[in-house]
Design a protein around this motif. Structure first.
Motif, PDB file in Angstrom:
ATOM      1  N   PHE A  81       0.978  -1.235   0.137  1.00  0.00           N
ATOM      2  CA  PHE A  81      -0.094  -0.039  -0.005  1.00  0.00           C
ATOM      3  C   PHE A  81       1.043   1.185  -0.114  1.00  0.00           C
ATOM      4  N   PRO A  82       0.168   2.415  -0.298  1.00  0.00           N
ATOM      5  CA  PRO A  82       1.120   3.543  -0.363  1.00  0.00           C
ATOM      6  C   PRO A  82       1.370   4.038   1.076  1.00  0.00           C
ATOM      7  N   SER A  83       2.634   4.360   1.448  1.00  0.00           N
ATOM      8  CA  SER A  83       3.025   5.043   2.639  1.00  0.00           C
ATOM      9  C   SER A  83       1.919   6.072   2.863  1.00  0.00           C
ATOM     10  N   PRO A  84       1.476   6.296   4.218  1.00  0.00           N
ATOM     11  CA  PRO A  84       0.548   7.539   4.552  1.00  0.00           C
ATOM     12  C   PRO A  84       1.655   8.623   4.638  1.00  0.00           C
ATOM     13  N   ALA A  85       2.932   8.426   4.936  1.00  0.00           N
ATOM     14  CA  ALA A  85       3.869   9.405   5.050  1.00  0.00           C
ATOM     15  C   ALA A  85       4.291  10.118   3.523  1.00  0.00           C
ATOM     16  N   ASP A  86       4.641   9.415   2.570  1.00  0.00           N
ATOM     17  CA  ASP A  86       5.114   9.880   1.328  1.00  0.00           C
ATOM     18  C   ASP A  86       4.528   9.288   0.020  1.00  0.00           C
ATOM     19  N   GLU A  87       3.689   8.237   0.434  1.00  0.00           N
ATOM     20  CA  GLU A  87       3.221   7.403  -1.008  1.00  0.00           C
ATOM     21  C   GLU A  87       4.178   6.457  -1.578  1.00  0.00           C
ATOM     22  N   THR A  88       5.163   6.188  -1.020  1.00  0.00           N
ATOM     23  CA  THR A  88       6.107   5.211  -1.664  1.00  0.00           C
ATOM     24  C   THR A  88       5.301   3.830  -1.169  1.00  0.00           C
ATOM     25  N   PRO A  89       5.685   2.786  -1.905  1.00  0.00           N
ATOM     26  CA  PRO A  89       5.109   1.568  -1.586  1.00  0.00           C
ATOM     27  C   PRO A  89       5.580   0.937  -0.415  1.00  0.00           C
ATOM     28  N   VAL A  90       4.739   0.426   0.646  1.00  0.00           N
ATOM     29  CA  VAL A  90       5.227   0.131   1.717  1.00  0.00           C
ATOM     30  C   VAL A  90       4.768  -1.576   1.859  1.00  0.00           C
ATOM     31  N   ILE A  91       5.527  -2.694   2.445  1.00  0.00           N
ATOM     32  CA  ILE A  91       4.774  -3.879   2.435  1.00  0.00           C
ATOM     33  C   ILE A  91       4.912  -4.056   4.046  1.00  0.00           C
ATOM     34  N   LYS A  92       3.687  -4.721   4.386  1.00  0.00           N
ATOM     35  CA  LYS A  92       3.362  -5.117   5.953  1.00  0.00           C
ATOM     36  C   LYS A  92       2.359  -6.498   5.863  1.00  0.00           C
TER      37      LYS A  92
END
Length: 178
Positions: A81-92
């Motif tokens: 999903f896009p990071s809430p901080a900077d829109e970069t892709p994040v995996i969790k």
């Protein structure tokens, strides 16, 4: 015997036809791969250590981006999903779904008051960590990184709306030789 006059159009050599056909096939394959990457499977590079040991920095995760995969994200899945901080892709990792209650007591994750077995989490590095009892709202999931000490996740930005999930990790590998 009847002789025919030579055609005014020059004959295309066989070699040139093969080259043209080969070029068309290569372009079609590349276009198909681009479409596959754009709409179905996308490689995502892992830069941070928040998912270690599951995904180390330098790993490449292949993300299934179909609507079905996104809407069926469930417990244990690794989602992008896009990071809430900077829109970069994040995996969790999805650790709780809508309607479930989540809590972290002395580094142990509890879902609906039941301790969750997480062999991929090094609990010794996060001893003394707590998160208050929280119910996951409808239309969301609760996500956490496997490297809990280094992860910025739902404990920081809240439950993740399902419609912000871009895909589910289906395969990964680490090309570096350590």
């Amino acid at each position: 015997m009847v002789q025919t006059a030579p055609s005014s159009a020059p004959a295309v050599p066989r070699r040139r036809r093969r080259k043209t056909v080969l070029t068309v096939v290569v372009i079609a394959v590349l276009a198909g791969l681009f479409a596959l990457r754009l709409w179905v499977i996308e490689p995502v590079g892992v830069d941070l250590d928040s998912m270690e040991p599951t995904l180390a920095p330098g790993s490449i995760a292949f993300v299934l981006k179909t609507e079905q995969a996104r809407s069926d994200a469930q417990l244990g899945d690794l989602v992008v999903f896009p990071s809430p901080a900077d829109e970069t892709p994040v995996i969790k990792r999805v650790v709780a779904e809508a309607g479930q209650q989540i809590e972290v007591r002395d580094a142990l994750l509890y879902v609906d008051s039941i301790p969750v077995r997480e062999p991929f989490v090094d609990h010794s590095t996060i001893d003394g960590t707590f998160y208050p009892l929280t119910e996951v709202p409808p239309g969301t999931v609760f996500v956490m990184g496997d490297n809990r000490e280094q992860s910025i996740d739902s404990r920081d930005f809240g439950p993740l709306p399902l419609d912000s999930i871009e895909g589910v990790v289906v395969w990964s590998f680490n090309p570096s030789f350590k």
